[in-house]
Design a protein around this motif. Structure first.
Motif, mmCIF file in Angstrom:
data_model
loop_
_atom_site.group_PDB
_atom_site.id
_atom_site.type_symbol
_atom_site.label_atom_id
_atom_site.label_comp_id
_atom_site.label_asym_id
_atom_site.label_seq_id
_atom_site.Cartn_x
_atom_site.Cartn_y
_atom_site.Cartn_z
ATOM 1 N N PRO A 1 -2.918 -0.585 1.383
ATOM 2 C CA PRO A 1 -1.671 -0.571 2.171
ATOM 3 C C PRO A 1 -0.332 0.182 1.730
ATOM 4 O O PRO A 1 0.052 -0.217 0.724
ATOM 5 C CB PRO A 1 -1.377 -1.954 2.474
ATOM 6 N N HIS A 2 0.132 0.911 2.647
ATOM 7 C CA HIS A 2 1.490 1.659 2.051
ATOM 8 C C HIS A 2 2.061 2.306 3.370
ATOM 9 O O HIS A 2 1.512 2.180 4.540
ATOM 10 C CB HIS A 2 0.966 2.812 1.010
ATOM 11 N N ASN A 3 3.187 2.744 3.223
ATOM 12 C CA ASN A 3 4.080 3.144 4.324
ATOM 13 C C ASN A 3 4.019 4.738 4.873
ATOM 14 O O ASN A 3 5.236 5.438 5.204
ATOM 15 C CB ASN A 3 5.650 2.717 4.356
HETATM 16 C C1 LIG Z 1 6.688 -1.001 4.272
HETATM 17 O O1 LIG Z 1 8.315 -0.959 4.619
HETATM 18 C C2 LIG Z 1 8.691 -2.323 4.968
HETATM 19 C C3 LIG Z 1 10.221 -1.994 5.260
HETATM 20 O O2 LIG Z 1 10.943 -1.323 4.386
HETATM 21 C C4 LIG Z 1 8.487 -3.031 3.861
HETATM 22 O O3 LIG Z 1 8.867 -4.660 4.139
HETATM 23 C C5 LIG Z 1 6.946 -3.275 3.521
HETATM 24 O O4 LIG Z 1 6.806 -4.102 2.231
HETATM 25 C C6 LIG Z 1 6.470 -2.058 3.261
HETATM 26 N N1 LIG Z 1 4.871 -1.854 2.953
HETATM 27 C C7 LIG Z 1 4.398 -1.440 1.775
HETATM 28 C C8 LIG Z 1 3.173 -1.841 1.750
HETATM 29 O O5 LIG Z 1 5.034 -1.011 0.828
#
Ligand SMILES: *[C@@H]1O[C@H](CO)[C@@H](O)[C@H](O)[C@H]1NC(C)=O
Ligand SMILES: *[C@@H]1O[C@H](CO)[C@@H](O)[C@H](O)[C@H]1NC(C)=O
Ligand SMILES: *[C@@H]1O[C@H](CO)[C@@H](O)[C@H](O)[C@H]1NC(C)=O
Ligand SMILES: *[C@@H]1O[C@H](CO)[C@@H](O)[C@H](O)[C@H]1NC(C)=O
Ligand SMILES: [Cu+2]
Length: 384
Positions: free
Chosen positions: A179-181
């Motif tokens: 999982p990533h952004n």
């Molecule tokens: C994605 O971005 C959100 C908001 O910045 C953050 O809260 C979350 O932890 C991130 N998810 C990952 C998997 O890095």
């Protein structure tokens, strides 16, 4: 309804409407046929007789999808041989290089800001892919030619593509899901959603492969930049097949634009449209390919870490080759400066500028000598 086959003559006419072309069953095949026809006609009309390299005897680069299992395995084996062969880089300059494959990564890292968004973008990458193909053949016993990744199939399902399906005749599958952004493409201007991968390649021939250099300019969330440009940074190869990038930008509409449409007018409009209009949110086919692969392939500097880089850039080269064959009077023109997107401002690139390749076992060449794939020295190849 599709048009069965656009006649070669009709294709050459600018009056052909875009709509008609897009309805064509296979615009790419029609472009390919017209390109080869033009090259053959040019050769039979040429006053120069008995060239050592001709369109009739040149090496032929082919679509990965059209290669037999045996041919694909031979290519994969040769790439694995580069990973297993000693580096020829100067260890003082590239302390992180551990094998021959790394030499290509190092070369691209070293020159990254003077070979993208520049007048040598197309010719530099043409020579780079050629050098890689030459190493596969001369150093690893490969007998075939460099295959390309045809962008125009499986854009909506990259995991089903024969390049990425994870079988032992693919270039490896997607990364494991982490999982990533997502990633940010287009010089930090174009956010891309996460694909279903993001981790180490899970299946196929490059599962478990060790990368040694980079990432220098990572674009996928969570990736950590290497401490110094050429430092040793052993890790796995990460991918994140990103259908969002392929389905939005690896389109026949964009192919049409750069080969027959408005963007085909000259080499400047061609190469700029191919490389994207980032400020307008348009990734363009070159960057879209990098971000469709995702992970390590999205790094402006160390993207050749993913061996699919060379299939992608063979396709970039093929689209240029098509443009050149459809615009023979402009085939040997270049445009652009010698700094990335002319930043900082610099002079125009010239046909006499030299392309250097350090440890890749290639002679230094003038850009002007790298514009014709049938000139014989150094190139003698076509596409099918
Ligand atoms: C994605 O971005 C959100 C908001 O910045 C953050 O809260 C979350 O932890 C991130 N998810 C990952 C998997 O890095
Ligand atoms: C960079 O250096 C820091 C501190 O020396 C180290 O902890 C880290 O692992 C290094 N990172 C990489 C990617 O080499
Ligand atoms: C074609 O390329 C030109 C740039 O040369 C651009 O302005 C235009 O929007 C593109 N057309 C399409 C349909 O993408
Ligand atoms: C650089 O090239 C552009 C067109 O590609 C041209 O308009 C410009 O005059 C050139 N500049 C110089 C200094 O030659
Ligand atoms: Cu590049």
């Amino acid at each position: 309804m599709y048009i069965h086959s656009i006649s070669a003559a009709a294709l050459a006419l600018v009056s052909l409407t875009q709509a008609a072309a897009l309805q064509a069953r296979d615009l790419l095949q029609d472009l390919q046929d017209q390109a080869l026809q033009n090259l053959q006609d040019a050769e039979s009309n040429s006053a120069v007789t008995k060239r050592s390299c001709s369109v009739f005897n040149a090496e032929v680069r082919r679509d990965w999808a059209w290669m037999s299992s045996k041919e694909r395995k031979a290519y994969i084996k040769a790439v694995q041989c580069l990973f297993a062969s000693p580096s020829k880089s100067d260890p003082a300059k590239v302390p992180g290089a551990r094998n021959r494959f790394d030499d290509f990564v190092a070369q691209h890292i070293d020159q990254a800001i003077s070979i993208h968004g520049t007048g040598n973008f197309l010719s530099w990458h043409r020579y780079f892919v050629f050098g890689y193909e030459k190493a596969l053949r001369e150093e690893c016993g490969y007998m075939g030619s460099q295959p390309y990744w045809n962008w125009f199939t499986h854009q909506d399902n990259l995991r089903a593509s024969p390049v990425f399906d994870g079988s032992d005749t693919s270039m490896g599958g997607d990364g494991a899901f982490v999982p990533h952004n997502g990633s940010v493409g287009g010089a930090g201007l174009i956010p891309l959603p996460s694909g279903e991968g993001g981790g180490c390649i899970e299946s196929g021939p490059f599962k478990g492969v060790q990368l040694n250099l980079g990432p220098v300019s990572p674009t996928m969330a969570g990736e950590v930049k290497v401490n110094s440009t050429f430092a040793y940074n052993p890790r796995c190869l990460k991918r994140d097949l990103t259908t969002f990038a392929s389905s939005n930008w690896l389109t026949l509409e964009n192919l049409y634009n750069v080969t027959l449409g408005a963007a085909s007018a000259n080499i400047a409009t061609f190469q700029n449209e191919l490389q994207g209009r980032f400020a307008q949110g348009f990734l363009g086919m070159h960057a879209a390919g990098h971000f469709a692969i995702g992970g390590d392939a999205g790094d402006l500097f160390s993207s050749p870490n993913d061996p699919v880089f060379f299939l992608h850039h063979a396709m970039v080269d093929r689209v240029w080759w098509i443009w050149q064959a459809l615009h023979l009077d402009q085939a040997k023109t270049i445009a652009g400066t010698i700094t990335i997107d002319n930043n900082p401002p610099s002079r125009n690139a010239s046909l006499d500028d030299i392309i250097h390749t350090d440890s890749l076992n290639l002679d230094d060449r003038k850009i002007g000598d790298l514009l014709g794939t049938l000139d014989g020295t150094p190139f003698c190849y076509t596409y099918l």
